[in-house]
Write a protein that holds these residues in place. Structure first.
Motif, PDB file in Angstrom:
ATOM      1  N   SER A 136       0.832  -1.204   0.000  1.00 44.60           N
ATOM      2  CA  SER A 136       0.000   0.000   0.000  1.00 44.60           C
ATOM      3  C   SER A 136       0.869   1.258   0.000  1.00 44.60           C
ATOM      4  N   VAL A 137       1.961   1.245   0.769  1.00 41.27           N
ATOM      5  CA  VAL A 137       2.884   2.387   0.764  1.00 41.27           C
ATOM      6  C   VAL A 137       3.488   2.567  -0.623  1.00 41.27           C
ATOM      7  N   ALA A 138       3.909   1.461  -1.238  1.00 35.92           N
ATOM      8  CA  ALA A 138       4.477   1.540  -2.588  1.00 35.92           C
ATOM      9  C   ALA A 138       3.442   2.037  -3.591  1.00 35.92           C
ATOM     10  N   ALA A 139       2.202   1.571  -3.477  1.00 39.55           N
ATOM     11  CA  ALA A 139       1.148   1.983  -4.413  1.00 39.55           C
ATOM     12  C   ALA A 139       0.838   3.465  -4.290  1.00 39.55           C
ATOM     13  N   MET A 140       0.745   3.960  -3.065  1.00 45.21           N
ATOM     14  CA  MET A 140       0.465   5.388  -2.869  1.00 45.21           C
ATOM     15  C   MET A 140       1.598   6.252  -3.405  1.00 45.21           C
ATOM     16  N   ALA A 141       2.837   5.831  -3.158  1.00 41.19           N
ATOM     17  CA  ALA A 141       3.975   6.596  -3.653  1.00 41.19           C
ATOM     18  C   ALA A 141       4.044   6.567  -5.177  1.00 41.19           C
ATOM     19  N   LEU A 142       3.733   5.417  -5.764  1.00 39.39           N
ATOM     20  CA  LEU A 142       3.694   5.327  -7.234  1.00 39.39           C
ATOM     21  C   LEU A 142       2.612   6.228  -7.809  1.00 39.39           C
ATOM     22  N   ALA A 143       1.460   6.241  -7.161  1.00 42.31           N
ATOM     23  CA  ALA A 143       0.371   7.105  -7.619  1.00 42.31           C
ATOM     24  C   ALA A 143       0.769   8.572  -7.551  1.00 42.31           C
ATOM     25  N   PHE A 152      10.995   8.222 -14.881  1.00 39.04           N
ATOM     26  CA  PHE A 152      12.376   7.850 -14.596  1.00 39.04           C
ATOM     27  C   PHE A 152      13.364   8.904 -15.080  1.00 39.04           C
ATOM     28  N   SER A 153      12.988   9.625 -16.110  1.00 42.81           N
ATOM     29  CA  SER A 153      13.906  10.617 -16.669  1.00 42.81           C
ATOM     30  C   SER A 153      14.076  11.845 -15.782  1.00 42.81           C
ATOM     31  N   ASN A 154      13.078  12.158 -14.976  1.00 43.55           N
ATOM     32  CA  ASN A 154      13.176  13.351 -14.120  1.00 43.55           C
ATOM     33  C   ASN A 154      12.921  13.027 -12.651  1.00 43.55           C
ATOM     34  N   ILE A 155      13.211  11.785 -12.255  1.00 44.57           N
ATOM     35  CA  ILE A 155      12.892  11.354 -10.896  1.00 44.57           C
ATOM     36  C   ILE A 155      13.787  12.023  -9.864  1.00 44.57           C
ATOM     37  N   THR A 156      14.952  12.501 -10.306  1.00 42.05           N
ATOM     38  CA  THR A 156      15.863  13.188  -9.379  1.00 42.05           C
ATOM     39  C   THR A 156      15.797  14.697  -9.537  1.00 42.05           C
ATOM     40  N   SER A 157      14.737  15.183 -10.156  1.00 41.53           N
ATOM     41  CA  SER A 157      14.631  16.610 -10.430  1.00 41.53           C
ATOM     42  C   SER A 157      14.367  17.439  -9.178  1.00 41.53           C
ATOM     43  N   SER A 158      13.830  16.822  -8.126  1.00 42.64           N
ATOM     44  CA  SER A 158      13.536  17.543  -6.890  1.00 42.64           C
ATOM     45  C   SER A 158      13.621  16.597  -5.714  1.00 42.64           C
ATOM     46  N   THR A 159      13.810  17.165  -4.536  1.00 43.10           N
ATOM     47  CA  THR A 159      13.876  16.345  -3.327  1.00 43.10           C
ATOM     48  C   THR A 159      12.565  15.597  -3.066  1.00 43.10           C
ATOM     49  N   PRO A 160      11.382  16.229  -3.227  1.00 44.59           N
ATOM     50  CA  PRO A 160      10.129  15.486  -3.018  1.00 44.59           C
ATOM     51  C   PRO A 160       9.968  14.284  -3.947  1.00 44.59           C
ATOM     52  N   SER A 161      10.419  14.396  -5.197  1.00 51.03           N
ATOM     53  CA  SER A 161      10.305  13.261  -6.114  1.00 51.03           C
ATOM     54  C   SER A 161      11.241  12.132  -5.680  1.00 51.03           C
ATOM     55  N   ILE A 162      12.414  12.479  -5.161  1.00 50.27           N
ATOM     56  CA  ILE A 162      13.324  11.464  -4.624  1.00 50.27           C
ATOM     57  C   ILE A 162      12.696  10.797  -3.411  1.00 50.27           C
ATOM     58  N   LEU A 163      12.066  11.603  -2.565  1.00 51.76           N
ATOM     59  CA  LEU A 163      11.404  11.076  -1.371  1.00 51.76           C
ATOM     60  C   LEU A 163      10.321  10.068  -1.743  1.00 51.76           C
ATOM     61  N   ALA A 164       9.495  10.411  -2.722  1.00 49.46           N
ATOM     62  CA  ALA A 164       8.439   9.495  -3.157  1.00 49.46           C
ATOM     63  C   ALA A 164       9.024   8.218  -3.755  1.00 49.46           C
ATOM     64  N   SER A 165      10.126   8.359  -4.479  1.00 49.06           N
ATOM     65  CA  SER A 165      10.781   7.188  -5.068  1.00 49.06           C
ATOM     66  C   SER A 165      11.317   6.261  -3.985  1.00 49.06           C
ATOM     67  N   ILE A 166      11.886   6.854  -2.944  1.00 54.36           N
ATOM     68  CA  ILE A 166      12.376   6.059  -1.813  1.00 54.36           C
ATOM     69  C   ILE A 166      11.219   5.305  -1.162  1.00 54.36           C
ATOM     70  N   ALA A 167      10.070   5.956  -1.054  1.00 57.34           N
ATOM     71  CA  ALA A 167       8.891   5.308  -0.468  1.00 57.34           C
ATOM     72  C   ALA A 167       8.432   4.119  -1.311  1.00 57.34           C
ATOM     73  N   VAL A 168       8.524   4.246  -2.635  1.00 55.30           N
ATOM     74  CA  VAL A 168       8.166   3.127  -3.514  1.00 55.30           C
ATOM     75  C   VAL A 168       9.080   1.938  -3.237  1.00 55.30           C
ATOM     76  N   ILE A 169      10.374   2.202  -3.210  1.00 53.21           N
ATOM     77  CA  ILE A 169      11.348   1.133  -2.984  1.00 53.21           C
ATOM     78  C   ILE A 169      11.160   0.527  -1.594  1.00 53.21           C
ATOM     79  N   TYR A 170      10.949   1.397  -0.620  1.00 51.49           N
ATOM     80  CA  TYR A 170      10.761   0.924   0.756  1.00 51.49           C
ATOM     81  C   TYR A 170       9.582  -0.036   0.845  1.00 51.49           C
ATOM     82  N   GLY A 171       8.432   0.376   0.333  1.00 52.93           N
ATOM     83  CA  GLY A 171       7.231  -0.443   0.435  1.00 52.93           C
ATOM     84  C   GLY A 171       7.328  -1.741  -0.331  1.00 52.93           C
TER      85      GLY A 171
END
Length: 366
Positions: A136-143, A152-171
């Motif tokens: 569920s954590v991964a799904a919400m972060a992906l959404a 994937f091309s701009n996933i490191t464009s901002s700190t919040p996008s990195i944070l959400a990506s970390i949440a996807v991996i974590y979940g």
């Protein structure tokens, strides 16, 4: 996206049929609902399939394109939400996440979490706290990434996008690890099955409550994406440090989980004898996996809190989510300490490790 939508509907159809099999009328009605949704989704996408492919290709080449009429423009820009092509319901959720009121945005997170938690809770009641938690954590972060046009091309464009990506991996990592542990460790498989004491339909309140809790816990990532902090400000530095803490917590929990899994897997014939682990991070505290989980959620909250501003909903939901997970982790560690003392107390290796690792979860706090 079309395939994902149709497959998810068909999966729900099959799940409902087998879950409600004893109740043939309910089974038939619920299964036909999901089957109808799948057919409706496929039919709605088929006529425009060729045009849709060309539009997606064009959008990848030019991020500010407005040719996709079903896209959701964010703050007047050209980013498109891939969720918006999945139907009116997904479009409403995506709109709520991006530009709805804070309360509607939390409702959108709750809806996404519920879509994961409900079928898994009906399959196994214990999944609501284990596999469903991670997925569920991964799904919400992906959404969130999808709704805010982050690829994937701009996933490191901002700190919040990195944070959400970390949440996807974590979940995703947590859910897959828990599945692996369940199917490879007999005691864990029995433990998960032992939770199945409530009839499936009566598990609905549990699914509703835990999915709302997970939405609260993940909400700081939502507000971090919605309300960007000023570049170069102290808030941006706090957000960056907090995101780093979340990433470190994720890594610590992953390593500690794997370390403990390997130790326990090798001790099938000596379950009453303490075999560790007692090295690496287990020298620092007795439950470093819990410490990693706490650091992840504290980091997530810290990164999102600088974007809460004066929103009462954001502060209330984020704080409740953090307080809940902290309470769960500290309570679980206390119970685990008591169980270990009862099971291994008096064994030289256990007593030696307990004396060396003086702290349960948080260093310098017993």
């Amino acid at each position: 996206l079309t395939c994902c939508y149709v497959c998810s509907m068909l999966t729900n159809c099959l799940l409902c049929f087998f879950i409600f099999k004893p109740m043939k009328l309910t089974s038939l009605l619920v299964s036909f609902f999901w089957l109808g949704a799948a057919v409706r989704g496929a039919a709605s996408f088929a006529p425009a399939n060729h045009h849709f492919r060309r539009t997606i290709k064009h959008n990848r080449q030019q991020a500010n394109s407005k040719q996709l009429t079903t896209s959701l423009n964010i703050r007047g820009g050209g980013m498109s939400s891939s969720l918006s092509v999945l139907g009116p319901a997904a479009d409403a959720i995506s709109s709520a996440l991006v530009s709805g009121t804070p309360l509607r945005a939390i409702g959108g997170m709750w809806a996404i979490s519920s879509l994961v938690i409900f079928p898994l809770t009906y399959i196994r009641q214990g999944y609501s706290f284990t596999v469903g938690y991670g997925f569920s954590v991964a799904a919400m972060a992906l959404a969130l990434l999808s709704s805010f046009g982050i690829s994937f091309s701009n996933i490191t464009s901002s700190t919040p996008s990195i944070l959400a990506s970390i949440a996807v991996i974590y979940g995703a990592r947590l859910a897959l690890f828990l599945l692996l542990r369940e199917f490879s460790v007999d005691s864990k498989r029995k433990q998960v099955k032992s939770f199945d004491k409530t009839p499936r339909l009566k598990r609905t309140p549990l699914a509703l409550s835990v999915s709302l809790l997970y939405a609260f816990m993940t909400s700081p990532a939502l507000f971090a994406l919605r309300n960007a902090v000023e570049a170069g400000s102290a808030f941006e530095k706090v957000q960056l440090v907090s995101t780093s803490v979340a990433a470190f917590g994720m890594v610590l929990e992953s390593v500690a989980d794997q370390h403990k899994y390997e130790a326990k897997r090798k001790s099938k014939e000596t379950e009453d004898k303490f075999v560790g682990p007692s090295s690496w991070s287990y020298k620092l505290v007795r439950h470093p996996n819990y410490l990693g989980e706490i650091l992840f959620w504290v980091g997530l909250f810290g990164a999102g809190s600088v974007s809460f501003h004066k929103s009462i909903v954001a502060w209330l939901c984020g704080s409740l989510g953090l307080a809940a997970i902290l309470s769960i982790m500290l309570g679980s560690s206390g119970r685990l300490d008591a169980n270990q003392e009862e099971k291994y107390g008096g064994q030289p290796k256990y007593e030696e490790w307990k004396d060396a690792a003086k702290y349960s979860v948080i260093p310098f706090f017993k």
